[in-house]
Design a protein around this motif. Structure first.
Motif, PDB file in Angstrom:
ATOM      1  N   TRP A   1       0.841  -1.200   0.000  1.00  0.00           N
ATOM      2  CA  TRP A   1       0.000   0.000   0.000  1.00  0.00           C
ATOM      3  C   TRP A   1       0.871   1.242   0.000  1.00  0.00           C
ATOM      4  CZ3 TRP A   1      -3.119  -1.617   4.950  1.00  0.00           C
ATOM      5  CH2 TRP A   1      -3.951  -2.695   4.640  1.00  0.00           C
ATOM      6  N   GLU A   2       0.397   2.291  -0.638  1.00  0.00           N
ATOM      7  CA  GLU A   2       1.027   3.606  -0.549  1.00  0.00           C
ATOM      8  C   GLU A   2       0.465   4.256   0.718  1.00  0.00           C
ATOM      9  OE1 GLU A   2       3.463   6.602  -1.133  1.00  0.00           O
ATOM     10  OE2 GLU A   2       3.413   4.923  -2.552  1.00  0.00           O
ATOM     11  N   ARG A   3       1.339   4.500   1.698  1.00  0.00           N
ATOM     12  CA  ARG A   3       0.903   4.952   3.018  1.00  0.00           C
ATOM     13  C   ARG A   3       0.045   6.210   2.957  1.00  0.00           C
ATOM     14  NH1 ARG A   3       2.507   8.262   7.188  1.00  0.00           N
ATOM     15  NH2 ARG A   3       2.233   7.430   9.279  1.00  0.00           N
ATOM     16  N   SER A   4       0.473   7.203   2.201  1.00  0.00           N
ATOM     17  CA  SER A   4      -0.272   8.471   2.152  1.00  0.00           C
ATOM     18  C   SER A   4      -1.660   8.267   1.535  1.00  0.00           C
ATOM     19  CB  SER A   4       0.502   9.533   1.383  1.00  0.00           C
ATOM     20  OG  SER A   4       0.731   9.115   0.056  1.00  0.00           O
ATOM     21  N   THR A   5      -1.749   7.398   0.545  1.00  0.00           N
ATOM     22  CA  THR A   5      -3.044   7.117  -0.085  1.00  0.00           C
ATOM     23  C   THR A   5      -3.981   6.423   0.889  1.00  0.00           C
ATOM     24  OG1 THR A   5      -1.973   6.915  -2.238  1.00  0.00           O
ATOM     25  CG2 THR A   5      -4.175   5.953  -2.032  1.00  0.00           C
ATOM     26  N   VAL A   6      -3.465   5.455   1.629  1.00  0.00           N
ATOM     27  CA  VAL A   6      -4.287   4.736   2.599  1.00  0.00           C
ATOM     28  C   VAL A   6      -4.758   5.679   3.697  1.00  0.00           C
ATOM     29  CG1 VAL A   6      -4.307   2.870   4.310  1.00  0.00           C
ATOM     30  CG2 VAL A   6      -3.194   2.519   2.111  1.00  0.00           C
ATOM     31  N   LEU A   7      -3.892   6.560   4.159  1.00  0.00           N
ATOM     32  CA  LEU A   7      -4.282   7.512   5.197  1.00  0.00           C
ATOM     33  C   LEU A   7      -5.402   8.434   4.699  1.00  0.00           C
ATOM     34  CD1 LEU A   7      -0.821   8.436   6.747  1.00  0.00           C
ATOM     35  CD2 LEU A   7      -2.627   7.036   7.766  1.00  0.00           C
ATOM     36  N   LYS A   8      -5.299   8.899   3.449  1.00  0.00           N
ATOM     37  CA  LYS A   8      -6.347   9.755   2.883  1.00  0.00           C
ATOM     38  C   LYS A   8      -7.656   8.985   2.772  1.00  0.00           C
ATOM     39  CE  LYS A   8      -3.201  12.618   0.207  1.00  0.00           C
ATOM     40  NZ  LYS A   8      -2.663  12.886  -1.134  1.00  0.00           N
ATOM     41  N   ARG A   9      -7.580   7.751   2.310  1.00  0.00           N
ATOM     42  CA  ARG A   9      -8.791   6.936   2.175  1.00  0.00           C
ATOM     43  C   ARG A   9      -9.402   6.647   3.540  1.00  0.00           C
ATOM     44  NH1 ARG A   9      -6.647   2.694  -2.414  1.00  0.00           N
ATOM     45  NH2 ARG A   9      -6.724   4.174  -4.139  1.00  0.00           N
ATOM     46  N   ASN A  10      -8.551   6.414   4.522  1.00  0.00           N
ATOM     47  CA  ASN A  10      -9.066   6.163   5.872  1.00  0.00           C
ATOM     48  C   ASN A  10      -9.822   7.378   6.411  1.00  0.00           C
ATOM     49  OD1 ASN A  10      -8.129   3.559   5.923  1.00  0.00           O
ATOM     50  ND2 ASN A  10      -6.395   3.974   7.255  1.00  0.00           N
ATOM     51  N   ARG A  11      -9.350   8.594   6.091  1.00  0.00           N
ATOM     52  CA  ARG A  11     -10.042   9.791   6.550  1.00  0.00           C
ATOM     53  C   ARG A  11     -11.416   9.899   5.899  1.00  0.00           C
ATOM     54  NH1 ARG A  11      -6.833   8.349   8.904  1.00  0.00           N
ATOM     55  NH2 ARG A  11      -5.231   9.288  10.151  1.00  0.00           N
ATOM     56  N   VAL A  12     -11.513   9.481   4.633  1.00  0.00           N
ATOM     57  CA  VAL A  12     -12.802   9.476   3.942  1.00  0.00           C
ATOM     58  C   VAL A  12     -13.733   8.457   4.604  1.00  0.00           C
ATOM     59  CG1 VAL A  12     -13.967   8.941   1.753  1.00  0.00           C
ATOM     60  CG2 VAL A  12     -11.855  10.291   1.751  1.00  0.00           C
ATOM     61  N   VAL A  13     -13.214   7.296   4.927  1.00  0.00           N
ATOM     62  CA  VAL A  13     -14.006   6.258   5.602  1.00  0.00           C
ATOM     63  C   VAL A  13     -14.493   6.771   6.959  1.00  0.00           C
ATOM     64  CG1 VAL A  13     -13.883   3.968   6.684  1.00  0.00           C
ATOM     65  CG2 VAL A  13     -12.907   4.329   4.415  1.00  0.00           C
ATOM     66  N   LEU A  14     -13.605   7.415   7.701  1.00  0.00           N
ATOM     67  CA  LEU A  14     -13.978   7.963   9.007  1.00  0.00           C
ATOM     68  C   LEU A  14     -15.041   9.050   8.876  1.00  0.00           C
ATOM     69  CD1 LEU A  14     -10.439   8.091  10.619  1.00  0.00           C
ATOM     70  CD2 LEU A  14     -12.360   6.681  11.403  1.00  0.00           C
ATOM     71  N   LYS A  15     -14.929   9.882   7.839  1.00  0.00           N
ATOM     72  CA  LYS A  15     -15.929  10.940   7.619  1.00  0.00           C
ATOM     73  C   LYS A  15     -17.289  10.319   7.318  1.00  0.00           C
ATOM     74  CE  LYS A  15     -16.516  15.197   4.882  1.00  0.00           C
ATOM     75  NZ  LYS A  15     -17.732  15.514   5.434  1.00  0.00           N
ATOM     76  N   LYS A  16     -17.320   9.313   6.459  1.00  0.00           N
ATOM     77  CA  LYS A  16     -18.581   8.634   6.133  1.00  0.00           C
ATOM     78  C   LYS A  16     -19.152   7.944   7.372  1.00  0.00           C
ATOM     79  CE  LYS A  16     -17.627   7.796   1.258  1.00  0.00           C
ATOM     80  NZ  LYS A  16     -17.352   6.760   0.237  1.00  0.00           N
ATOM     81  N   LEU A  17     -18.290   7.352   8.155  1.00  0.00           N
ATOM     82  CA  LEU A  17     -18.727   6.689   9.383  1.00  0.00           C
ATOM     83  C   LEU A  17     -19.341   7.699  10.344  1.00  0.00           C
ATOM     84  CD1 LEU A  17     -18.858   4.129  11.106  1.00  0.00           C
ATOM     85  CD2 LEU A  17     -16.501   4.568  11.804  1.00  0.00           C
ATOM     86  N   SER A  18     -18.713   8.837  10.477  1.00  0.00           N
ATOM     87  CA  SER A  18     -19.227   9.896  11.327  1.00  0.00           C
ATOM     88  C   SER A  18     -20.608  10.353  10.847  1.00  0.00           C
ATOM     89  CB  SER A  18     -18.258  11.077  11.343  1.00  0.00           C
ATOM     90  OG  SER A  18     -18.771  12.134  12.113  1.00  0.00           O
ATOM     91  N   GLU A  19     -20.759  10.482   9.537  1.00  0.00           N
ATOM     92  CA  GLU A  19     -22.044  10.887   8.969  1.00  0.00           C
ATOM     93  C   GLU A  19     -23.123   9.842   9.243  1.00  0.00           C
ATOM     94  OE1 GLU A  19     -20.981  11.571   4.892  1.00  0.00           O
ATOM     95  OE2 GLU A  19     -20.026  13.495   5.350  1.00  0.00           O
ATOM     96  N   LYS A  20     -22.778   8.550   9.110  1.00  0.00           N
ATOM     97  CA  LYS A  20     -23.733   7.483   9.408  1.00  0.00           C
ATOM     98  C   LYS A  20     -24.162   7.531  10.871  1.00  0.00           C
ATOM     99  CE  LYS A  20     -22.607   3.855   6.095  1.00  0.00           C
ATOM    100  NZ  LYS A  20     -22.174   2.458   5.932  1.00  0.00           N
ATOM    101  N   LEU A  21     -23.214   7.735  11.745  1.00  0.00           N
ATOM    102  CA  LEU A  21     -23.534   7.797  13.171  1.00  0.00           C
ATOM    103  C   LEU A  21     -24.393   9.014  13.482  1.00  0.00           C
ATOM    104  CD1 LEU A  21     -20.117   6.715  14.668  1.00  0.00           C
ATOM    105  CD2 LEU A  21     -22.239   5.416  14.706  1.00  0.00           C
ATOM    106  N   ALA A  22     -24.112  10.134  12.834  1.00  0.00           N
ATOM    107  CA  ALA A  22     -24.900  11.351  13.064  1.00  0.00           C
ATOM    108  C   ALA A  22     -26.327  11.140  12.585  1.00  0.00           C
ATOM    109  CB  ALA A  22     -24.268  12.535  12.336  1.00  0.00           C
ATOM    110  N   LEU A  23     -26.502  10.468  11.443  1.00  0.00           N
ATOM    111  CA  LEU A  23     -27.849  10.179  10.948  1.00  0.00           C
ATOM    112  C   LEU A  23     -28.588   9.268  11.920  1.00  0.00           C
ATOM    113  CD1 LEU A  23     -27.267   9.640   7.127  1.00  0.00           C
ATOM    114  CD2 LEU A  23     -28.501  11.507   8.222  1.00  0.00           C
ATOM    115  N   GLY A  24     -27.882   8.316  12.494  1.00  0.00           N
ATOM    116  CA  GLY A  24     -28.484   7.425  13.482  1.00  0.00           C
ATOM    117  C   GLY A  24     -28.937   8.185  14.712  1.00  0.00           C
ATOM    118  N   ASP A  25     -28.125   9.148  15.153  1.00  0.00           N
ATOM    119  CA  ASP A  25     -28.496   9.974  16.318  1.00  0.00           C
ATOM    120  C   ASP A  25     -29.738  10.795  16.027  1.00  0.00           C
ATOM    121  OD1 ASP A  25     -26.482   9.076  17.933  1.00  0.00           O
ATOM    122  OD2 ASP A  25     -25.212  10.847  17.712  1.00  0.00           O
ATOM    123  N   VAL A  26     -29.815  11.363  14.823  1.00  0.00           N
ATOM    124  CA  VAL A  26     -30.960  12.198  14.448  1.00  0.00           C
ATOM    125  C   VAL A  26     -32.231  11.341  14.418  1.00  0.00           C
ATOM    126  CG1 VAL A  26     -31.989  13.521  12.552  1.00  0.00           C
ATOM    127  CG2 VAL A  26     -29.611  13.906  13.205  1.00  0.00           C
TER     128      VAL A  26
END
Length: 130
Positions: free
Chosen positions: A100-125
């Motif tokens: 894996w290219e470390r910087s690419t994986v880190l960027k993708r992980n941030r996108v995954v975390l952002k989507k996860l945060s959005e899913k959790l926020a929708l669940g709270d609402v």
């Protein structure tokens, strides 16, 4: 309170891994993290402390978040990053091992975390609306 930023999400997941390692929960690393690096490597010094009930509850809640990540490869990459940040190894070495290219994986992980945060926020609402 649900974390809102990728950084807050990552911090909660790292905290969860550390707490689970400290308390040695039998259904934790062996079951949920079977493909992860050895959980015994996680900062053994931290195991000397006792976790509060609130810390354990937060950790258990955060561990349920993994099921919300649909892409298995994205989940695995994030799991490795979290384990490494919790003291389970060097993420650079994990990236080299899997090609894996470390910087690419880190960027993708941030996108995954952002989507996860959005899913959790929708669940709270939706829970508040009910």
């Amino acid at each position: 309170m649900t974390p809102e930023t990728p950084e807050e999400m990552l911090a909660r997941l790292v905290e969860a891994v550390e707490v689970i390692a400290i308390i040695g929960k039998g259904d934790g690393p062996r079951t949920a993290w079977a493909t992860w690096p050895d959980p015994n490597m996680i900062r053994k010094v931290k195991r000397q402390r006792i976790c509060s009930a609130q810390e354990i509850a937060r950790a258990e809640e955060a561990m349920t978040w993994w099921a919300l990540i649909d892409d298995i490869d994205a989940r695995r990459a994030l799991q490795y990053e979290v384990m490494c940040k919790a003291g389970g190894g060097k993420f650079t070495q994990v990236c080299k091992k899997y090609g894996w290219e470390r910087s690419t994986v880190l960027k993708r992980n941030r996108v995954v975390l952002k989507k996860l945060s959005e899913k959790l926020a929708l669940g709270d609402v939706s829970r508040r609306a009910a």
